[in-house]
Write an enzyme that holds these catalytic residues in place. Structure first.
Site, PDB file in Angstrom:
ATOM      1  N   GLU A  91     -11.884   2.382  -5.140  1.00  0.00           N
ATOM      2  CA  GLU A  91     -10.571   2.738  -5.695  1.00  0.00           C
ATOM      3  C   GLU A  91      -9.851   1.477  -6.129  1.00  0.00           C
ATOM      4  OE1 GLU A  91      -7.810   4.943  -3.252  1.00  0.00           O
ATOM      5  OE2 GLU A  91      -9.322   6.434  -2.720  1.00  0.00           O
ATOM      6  N   GLU A 145     -10.711   5.425   3.917  1.00  0.00           N
ATOM      7  CA  GLU A 145      -9.641   4.613   4.511  1.00  0.00           C
ATOM      8  C   GLU A 145      -9.171   5.066   5.895  1.00  0.00           C
ATOM      9  OE1 GLU A 145      -6.415   4.424   1.717  1.00  0.00           O
ATOM     10  OE2 GLU A 145      -7.563   3.261   0.298  1.00  0.00           O
TER      11      GLU A 145
HETATM   12  C1  FCB Z   1      -5.358   5.299  -1.409  1.00  0.00           C
HETATM   13  C2  FCB Z   1      -5.854   6.699  -1.144  1.00  0.00           C
HETATM   14  C3  FCB Z   1      -5.814   7.600  -2.344  1.00  0.00           C
HETATM   15  C4  FCB Z   1      -4.582   7.368  -3.188  1.00  0.00           C
HETATM   16  C5  FCB Z   1      -4.376   5.909  -3.480  1.00  0.00           C
HETATM   17  C6  FCB Z   1      -3.180   5.603  -4.327  1.00  0.00           C
HETATM   18  O1  FCB Z   1      -4.891   4.733  -0.233  1.00  0.00           O
HETATM   19  O2  FCB Z   1      -7.175   6.667  -0.683  1.00  0.00           O
HETATM   20  O3  FCB Z   1      -5.939   8.922  -1.904  1.00  0.00           O
HETATM   21  O4  FCB Z   1      -3.492   7.965  -2.618  1.00  0.00           O
HETATM   22  O5  FCB Z   1      -4.277   5.198  -2.288  1.00  0.00           O
END
Ligand code: FCB
Length: 451
Positions: free
Chosen positions: A363, A175
């Site tokens: 994620e 990210e």
């Molecule tokens: C994302 C991050 C991860 C975590 C989640 C909730 O933005 O990559 O490290 O904090 O959010």
């Protein structure tokens, strides 16, 4: 208590045998051992130590002690039938000064983690950069200094040489929009810098590093799968007024397009976000080509939807987000709206880019205020969240979208950056005092689902 909604429309078979199922973590959020075995200082070590930066005055120095407990936690991954484990490498364990002498103890640690995964039949997926820049490099300007392309390439080379014989899936970055936006514009994440003069060069150099890192890795490891991950949110306008529609487009450009489009050879989307015209001064001849890399896969990380409206007073984007808590919608403990179709919409959006070959959801997950009752943690809201988001991934897949995998964020409760330990995202509960782990009902559910 029974689950509020049992989503029976999904089962693993519907995704096919090749679909990847996994769980994702990041070094700084789990490892602890912040000064063990000659590790160098990183920007979060410095940021966490400053007053008022982390909610509750928390710090990550111990976190969930994964550095020492990795065997037990990988055993839990195996117990939950999770075949793929995404984790990151702490740059300052490997190169304590960011560049220069390699710290063998750091290499040994990650070799141990990788080897233990493989012994347990768990496939390691490495993220090279998940936000923990060595402080020695931040002192020299960090992401705002163009030399970072060389520093980062060196780090990638060291990792490729040491781990590349066993690790088949790599992500260059986690990210870039978040670590540049929160860390170099808003100042709410490490290193706490603010303003456009920090943000724009950080963005440009992060993108240059994604591509340079991809090339470095491919050069040394021509046969591995190379990806990088992007934070995405589904953006909708607050009304059908033209001003709100245009505001939503600028927010969508900022959050979802700035980082991927140069990589795909489309350049910066400056027509849709005019402030990007100020990027010119950081772009050197040849950069538009150098920002491109043919990734084998793109990781999408999605949690929520945002509603944008026109705002005269917000500089550069002239848009603001309508807080989810004022919209009468279901919320997670982060204050993020629970909106499963967001993942479908973003998959469809990214699927349209010709240059993207494969997508993994690297994620997705939710923080809810979990409670231990007896020796159990029952978290029906998280189960429901996962089921409903996964169902939307299936919908996109069934419509032909090239999504090939899904990783839950995250394995255990952990250090949630500026929010400290309050939001609990884990499939496994952690008592932060005793380090005791309890598999939540969501962990049990996910394990049964992917069995
Ligand atoms: C994302 C991050 C991860 C975590 C989640 C909730 O933005 O990559 O490290 O904090 O959010």
């Amino acid at each position: 208590m029974e689950l509020t909604t049992q989503n029976t429309s999904i089962n693993k078979q519907l995704f096919g045998d090749d679909f990847i199922w996994g769980v994702a973590t990041a070094a700084l959020q789990i490892e602890g051992a912040h000064d063990a075995d000659n590790k160098g200082e990183n920007i979060w070590d410095v940021f966490s130590a400053k007053k008022g930066k982390i909610s509750g005055g928390h710090h990550h120095y111990i976190a969930v002690d994964f550095y020492n407990r990795y065997r037990d936690d990988i055993d839990l991954i195996k117990q939950l039938n999770i075949p793929n484990f995404r984790f990151s490498i702490a740059w300052s364990r490997i190169l304590p000064n960011g560049e220069g002498p390699v710290n063998q103890a750091g290499i040994d640690h990650y070799n141990n983690v990788i080897n233990y995964c493989l012994e347990q039949g768990v496939e390691p997926w490495i993220t090279l950069y998940h936000w923990d820049l060595p402080q020695a490099l931040e002192v020299k300007g960090g992401w705002t200094n163009r030399d970072i392309i060389a520093w980062f390439t060196e780090f990638v080379n060291v990792c490729a040489h040491n781990f590349g014989d066993r690790v088949k899936h790599w992500m260059i970055m986690n990210e870039p929009s978040v670590f540049t936006g929160a860390g170099y514009f808003l100042g709410i994440h490490a290193p706490g810098r603010t303003g456009l003069s920090n943000f724009l060069p950080a963005v440009h150099h992060a993108i240059m590093c994604m591509a340079a890192g991809g090339r470095a890795l491919r050069n040394i490891l021509p046969d591995v799968q190379i990806g990088t991950t992007f934070s995405c949110s589904y953006i909708e306008p607050a009304s059908d007024k033209l001003k709100d529609i245009e505001a939503a487009k600028r927010v969508d450009t900022l959050l979802n397009r700035v980082y991927i489009e140069p990589v795909l050879g489309l350049g910066y989307p400056k027509e849709d976000l005019p402030v990007l015209k100020k990027m010119e001064k950081y772009i050197h001849p040849g950069d538009m080509e150098a920002m491109q890399f043919d990734f084998d896969f793109i990781g999408i990380q999605l949690y929520t939807r945002e509603i944008a409206e026109y705002s005269f007073f917000t500089p550069y984007v002239h848009a603001s987000l309508v807080k989810a808590k004022n919209r009468n919608v279901p919320l997670t403990d982060m204050g993020w709206e629970v909106y499963p179709p967001a993942i479908y919409e973003i998959l469809k959006k990214f699927d349209k880019y010709d240059g993207i070959k494969k997508i993994y959801i690297t994620e997705n997950g939710a923080a809810f205020p979990d409670e231990v009752k007896g020796d159990k943690v029952h978290d029906p809201k998280r189960v429901e969240y996962l089921q409903n988001y996964i169902a939307q991934v299936l919908k996109a897949k069934n419509e032909g979208c090239k999504v090939h995998g899904y990783f839950v964020w995250t394995l255990t409760d952990n250090f949630e950056w500026a929010e400290g330990y309050n939001p609990r995202f884990g499939l496994i509960y952690v008592d932060f005092e005793t380090q005791q782990r309890i598999i939540k009902s969501s962990g049990q559910w996910y394990g049964d689902f992917i069995k």
